[in-house]
Design an enzyme around this catalytic site. Structure first.
Site, PDB file in Angstrom:
ATOM      1  NE  ARG A  81      40.449 -11.755  18.905  1.00 19.79           N
ATOM      2  CZ  ARG A  81      41.514 -12.481  19.228  1.00 19.79           C
ATOM      3  NH1 ARG A  81      41.386 -13.742  19.552  1.00 19.79           N
ATOM      4  NH2 ARG A  81      42.712 -11.935  19.202  1.00 19.79           N
ATOM      5  CE  LYS A  92      20.291   0.190  16.895  1.00 20.16           C
ATOM      6  NZ  LYS A  92      19.618   1.489  16.719  1.00 20.16           N
ATOM      7  CD  GLU A  98      12.475   4.031  23.748  1.00 27.68           C
ATOM      8  OE1 GLU A  98      11.982   4.171  22.610  1.00 27.68           O
ATOM      9  OE2 GLU A  98      13.670   4.302  24.014  1.00 27.68           O
ATOM     10  CE  LYS A 114      14.738  -3.175  19.393  1.00 25.71           C
ATOM     11  NZ  LYS A 114      15.459  -2.375  20.352  1.00 25.71           N
ATOM     12  CD  GLU A 170      19.580   2.427  13.243  1.00 19.78           C
ATOM     13  OE1 GLU A 170      19.496   1.894  14.370  1.00 19.78           O
ATOM     14  OE2 GLU A 170      19.810   3.625  13.078  1.00 19.78           O
ATOM     15  NE  ARG A 193      17.763  -2.201  15.663  1.00 22.66           N
ATOM     16  CZ  ARG A 193      18.363  -3.120  16.377  1.00 22.66           C
ATOM     17  NH1 ARG A 193      18.895  -4.159  15.783  1.00 22.66           N
ATOM     18  NH2 ARG A 193      18.429  -3.028  17.694  1.00 22.66           N
ATOM     19  CG  ASN A 234      17.262   5.403  16.482  1.00 19.70           C
ATOM     20  OD1 ASN A 234      17.341   5.173  17.682  1.00 19.70           O
ATOM     21  ND2 ASN A 234      18.061   4.864  15.599  1.00 19.70           N
ATOM     22  CG  HIS A 263      15.679   7.392  20.085  1.00 24.36           C
ATOM     23  ND1 HIS A 263      14.301   7.272  19.999  1.00 24.36           N
ATOM     24  CD2 HIS A 263      16.062   6.426  20.966  1.00 24.36           C
ATOM     25  CE1 HIS A 263      13.891   6.287  20.778  1.00 24.36           C
ATOM     26  NE2 HIS A 263      14.938   5.759  21.387  1.00 24.36           N
ATOM     27  CG  HIS A 285      20.466   9.693  21.651  1.00 27.37           C
ATOM     28  ND1 HIS A 285      20.741   8.838  20.614  1.00 27.37           N
ATOM     29  CD2 HIS A 285      19.844   8.933  22.590  1.00 27.37           C
ATOM     30  CE1 HIS A 285      20.319   7.621  20.906  1.00 27.37           C
ATOM     31  NE2 HIS A 285      19.761   7.651  22.103  1.00 27.37           N
ATOM     32  CG  HIS A 329      16.695   6.509  26.678  1.00 25.18           C
ATOM     33  ND1 HIS A 329      17.521   7.079  25.738  1.00 25.18           N
ATOM     34  CD2 HIS A 329      15.906   5.638  25.984  1.00 25.18           C
ATOM     35  CE1 HIS A 329      17.252   6.574  24.541  1.00 25.18           C
ATOM     36  NE2 HIS A 329      16.280   5.699  24.671  1.00 25.18           N
TER      37      HIS A 329
HETATM   38  P1  NAD Z   1      18.233   2.127  33.825  1.00 22.78           P
HETATM   39  O1  NAD Z   1      18.879   0.890  33.414  1.00 22.78           O
HETATM   40  O2  NAD Z   1      19.092   3.230  34.325  1.00 22.78           O
HETATM   41  O3  NAD Z   1      17.116   1.791  34.891  1.00 22.78           O
HETATM   42  C1  NAD Z   1      16.351   2.833  35.438  1.00 22.78           C
HETATM   43  C2  NAD Z   1      16.443   2.876  36.981  1.00 22.78           C
HETATM   44  O4  NAD Z   1      15.594   1.860  37.522  1.00 22.78           O
HETATM   45  C3  NAD Z   1      17.833   2.583  37.508  1.00 22.78           C
HETATM   46  O5  NAD Z   1      18.040   3.339  38.684  1.00 22.78           O
HETATM   47  C4  NAD Z   1      17.748   1.099  37.858  1.00 22.78           C
HETATM   48  O6  NAD Z   1      18.697   0.687  38.799  1.00 22.78           O
HETATM   49  C5  NAD Z   1      16.344   1.007  38.382  1.00 22.78           C
HETATM   50  N1  NAD Z   1      15.706  -0.295  38.295  1.00 22.78           N
HETATM   51  C6  NAD Z   1      15.856  -1.225  37.341  1.00 22.78           C
HETATM   52  N2  NAD Z   1      14.984  -2.217  37.527  1.00 22.78           N
HETATM   53  C7  NAD Z   1      14.282  -1.925  38.628  1.00 22.78           C
HETATM   54  C8  NAD Z   1      13.230  -2.575  39.317  1.00 22.78           C
HETATM   55  N3  NAD Z   1      12.692  -3.700  38.865  1.00 22.78           N
HETATM   56  N4  NAD Z   1      12.739  -1.985  40.446  1.00 22.78           N
HETATM   57  C9  NAD Z   1      13.261  -0.800  40.884  1.00 22.78           C
HETATM   58  N5  NAD Z   1      14.237  -0.132  40.259  1.00 22.78           N
HETATM   59  C10 NAD Z   1      14.738  -0.695  39.133  1.00 22.78           C
HETATM   60  O7  NAD Z   1      17.384   2.768  32.619  1.00 22.78           O
HETATM   61  P2  NAD Z   1      16.392   2.130  31.552  1.00 22.78           P
HETATM   62  O8  NAD Z   1      15.333   3.136  31.344  1.00 22.78           O
HETATM   63  O9  NAD Z   1      16.013   0.742  31.895  1.00 22.78           O
HETATM   64  O10 NAD Z   1      17.299   2.055  30.249  1.00 22.78           O
HETATM   65  C11 NAD Z   1      17.819   3.221  29.676  1.00 22.78           C
HETATM   66  C12 NAD Z   1      19.076   2.842  28.906  1.00 22.78           C
HETATM   67  O11 NAD Z   1      18.722   1.949  27.855  1.00 22.78           O
HETATM   68  C13 NAD Z   1      19.758   4.033  28.260  1.00 22.78           C
HETATM   69  O12 NAD Z   1      21.134   3.941  28.472  1.00 22.78           O
HETATM   70  C14 NAD Z   1      19.436   3.883  26.794  1.00 22.78           C
HETATM   71  O13 NAD Z   1      20.420   4.425  25.962  1.00 22.78           O
HETATM   72  C15 NAD Z   1      19.342   2.386  26.653  1.00 22.78           C
HETATM   73  N6  NAD Z   1      18.520   1.918  25.528  1.00 22.78           N
HETATM   74  C16 NAD Z   1      19.055   0.980  24.731  1.00 22.78           C
HETATM   75  C17 NAD Z   1      18.310   0.474  23.677  1.00 22.78           C
HETATM   76  C18 NAD Z   1      18.863  -0.632  22.835  1.00 22.78           C
HETATM   77  O14 NAD Z   1      18.270  -0.954  21.815  1.00 22.78           O
HETATM   78  N7  NAD Z   1      19.953  -1.254  23.247  1.00 22.78           N
HETATM   79  C19 NAD Z   1      17.000   0.920  23.465  1.00 22.78           C
HETATM   80  C20 NAD Z   1      16.482   1.896  24.323  1.00 22.78           C
HETATM   81  C21 NAD Z   1      17.258   2.380  25.363  1.00 22.78           C
HETATM   82  N1  GLY Z   2      16.183   1.187  20.288  1.00 29.30           N
HETATM   83  C1  GLY Z   2      16.542   1.358  18.905  1.00 29.30           C
HETATM   84  C2  GLY Z   2      16.910   0.096  18.245  1.00 29.30           C
HETATM   85  O1  GLY Z   2      16.955  -0.952  18.846  1.00 29.30           O
HETATM   86  O2  GLY Z   2      17.180   0.111  17.076  1.00 29.30           O
END
Ligand code: NAD
Ligand code: GLY
Length: 362
Positions: free
Chosen positions: A120, A142, A184, A226, A236, A240, A244, A247, A251, A264
């Site tokens: 939890r 998030k 982003e 941010k 949100e 907030r 998006n 997005h 998405h 992404h």
């Molecule tokens: P990812 O986590 O898949 O990383 C991208 C690639 O780079 C992967 O293959 C990873 O293993 C590799 N990698 C990571 N660090 C590395 C490094 N230092 N050197 C070499 N390779 C490396 O993708 P991302 O772009 O980091 O994140 C995308 C995800 O984030 C999506 O799922 C998206 O929905 C989510 N997201 C969440 C929020 C939020 O607010 N929580 C905001 C934006 C995106």
């Molecule tokens: N990446 C969108 C949010 O954090 O609200």
């Protein structure tokens, strides 16, 4: 090094930004409730950085459990999340065991969600290793996994205790991933920070060459934006949603082509062009501004057109957006470059025409 705070009352937390910030054992120790942690990483990041990170922790007397997940967006699912729970239970991790995410946005979102659920609610720390994760996903709480029919559909708002955005990690980031992160970064300029957009335009070449001080500034200024937004609207209910921009369309692209096919950030870039095209059709953004943004994305190595899934399929996928209220689509659009607006009543014919204008080959 730069330090920022996400101000959320008793749940406020710092973001440390700069080269080497995650190698400071004393700083890490200050955020641990037990001398035992679970570091969650993936099969790409772990061989590069996990050993060194474990050494830092072990040098400070911390007992480290490592959990290495398969790499990629297509593993952001229940089955993979369950592997985290299995490892935590098998190793007798307690509610106060800190979960540390060492990886990009996928690892960060999954670790955060695992922490929100485990017994939890266990504490967690973000150590983002991609540009995208440093400028966006590691901040704001998030957390989620994907559902086959919709991105990030299962999740929770759950804040980390601290974020260590160590820009040293970006050295090994593939160029395509760097570009995805820039989508982003550009977003903050478009929705609320015109001077930052101008700074990005002027410094894009250096950012693409991974100039350390430019990257550090991009991470800092993105996190300033941010942190301000999250502090004023954590769940949100209002502003907030501006984060998006692009997005809802993006998405739909990610889900429509299959998770992991488009990055992404790539989907967000093409989706942002759709949102701007729609804004133009509504008489807000002019053609020159639209071309300006497209040119910036192109220079950043990002797509400006989406895949041709068919308009009906786009609209179907967009109905799963988390901003939908009473089955009504709500879209983030731009009044002008630097000023976002959330729209509830855009006619679907206009949305369809904007999509049509931005898919397939030009
Ligand atoms: P990812 O986590 O898949 O990383 C991208 C690639 O780079 C992967 O293959 C990873 O293993 C590799 N990698 C990571 N660090 C590395 C490094 N230092 N050197 C070499 N390779 C490396 O993708 P991302 O772009 O980091 O994140 C995308 C995800 O984030 C999506 O799922 C998206 O929905 C989510 N997201 C969440 C929020 C939020 O607010 N929580 C905001 C934006 C995106
Ligand atoms: N990446 C969108 C949010 O954090 O609200």
């Amino acid at each position: 090094m730069e330090t920022l705070t996400v101000s959320l009352g008793s749940r406020s937390y710092p973001i440390f930004i700069g080269a080497g910030v995650s190698k400071d054992a004393e700083a890490l120790l200050r955020f641990l409730s037990l001398p035992k942690v679970a570091v969650i990483s993936n099969s790409v990041v772990a061989p590069l950085y996990l050993e060194k990170f474990k050494e830092t922790l072990r040098g400070a007397g911390v007992d480290v459990l490592e959990i290495v997940l398969p790499d990629g967006e297509r593993f952001k699912d229940w089955q993979t999340l369950n592997k985290v729970f299995d490892a935590l239970v098998e190793n007798s991790c307690e509610r106060s065991t800190t979960l540390i995410a060492l990886g990009g946005g996928v690892v960060g979102d999954m670790t955060g969600f695992a922490a929100a659920c485990y017994q939890r609610g266990a504490p967690f720390i973000q150590v983002p290793t991609t540009l995208l994760a440093q400028v966006d996903s590691s901040v704001g709480g998030k957390t989620a996994i994907n559902h086959p029919q919709g991105k990030n559909m299962i999740g929770a708002f759950y804040q980390p205790k601290v974020v260590f955005a160590d820009t040293d990690y970006l050295a090994s980031l593939p160029q395509r991933e760097l570009s995805a992160g820039l989508a982003e970064v550009i977003k903050y300029g478009l929705i609320r920070d015109l001077p930052f957009l101008e700074w990005i335009e002027a410094n894009l070449a250096g950012l693409l060459e991974k100039d350390q001080s430019l990257l550090e500034h991009a991470v800092y200024r993105s996190c300033v934006n941010k942190a301000e937004i999250v502090a004023s609207d954590e769940k949100e209910l209002g502003v907030r949603a501006f984060l998006n921009l692009g997005h809802t369309f993006g998405h739909a692209i990610e889900t429509g082509v299959g998770y992991g096919m488009w990055l992404h950030g790539e989907a967000v870039a093409a989706g942002t062009v759709m949102a701007l095209e729609l804004s133009r059709r509504l008489g807000w953004v002019d053609r020159i501004s639209l071309e300006r943004v497209k040119e910036l994305f192109q220079r950043a190595g990002l797509p400006t057109r989406g895949p041709d899934l068919g308009c009906a399929r786009y609209l179907e996928l967009m109905q799963h957006d988390k901003k939908v209220v009473n089955a009504k689509l709500r879209l983030v659009l731009l009044k002008r470059v630097g000023e976002a607006v959330l729209c509830e009543d855009v006619p679907l014919t206009e949305v369809s025409q904007a999509i049509e204008a931005c898919v397939g080959r030009e």
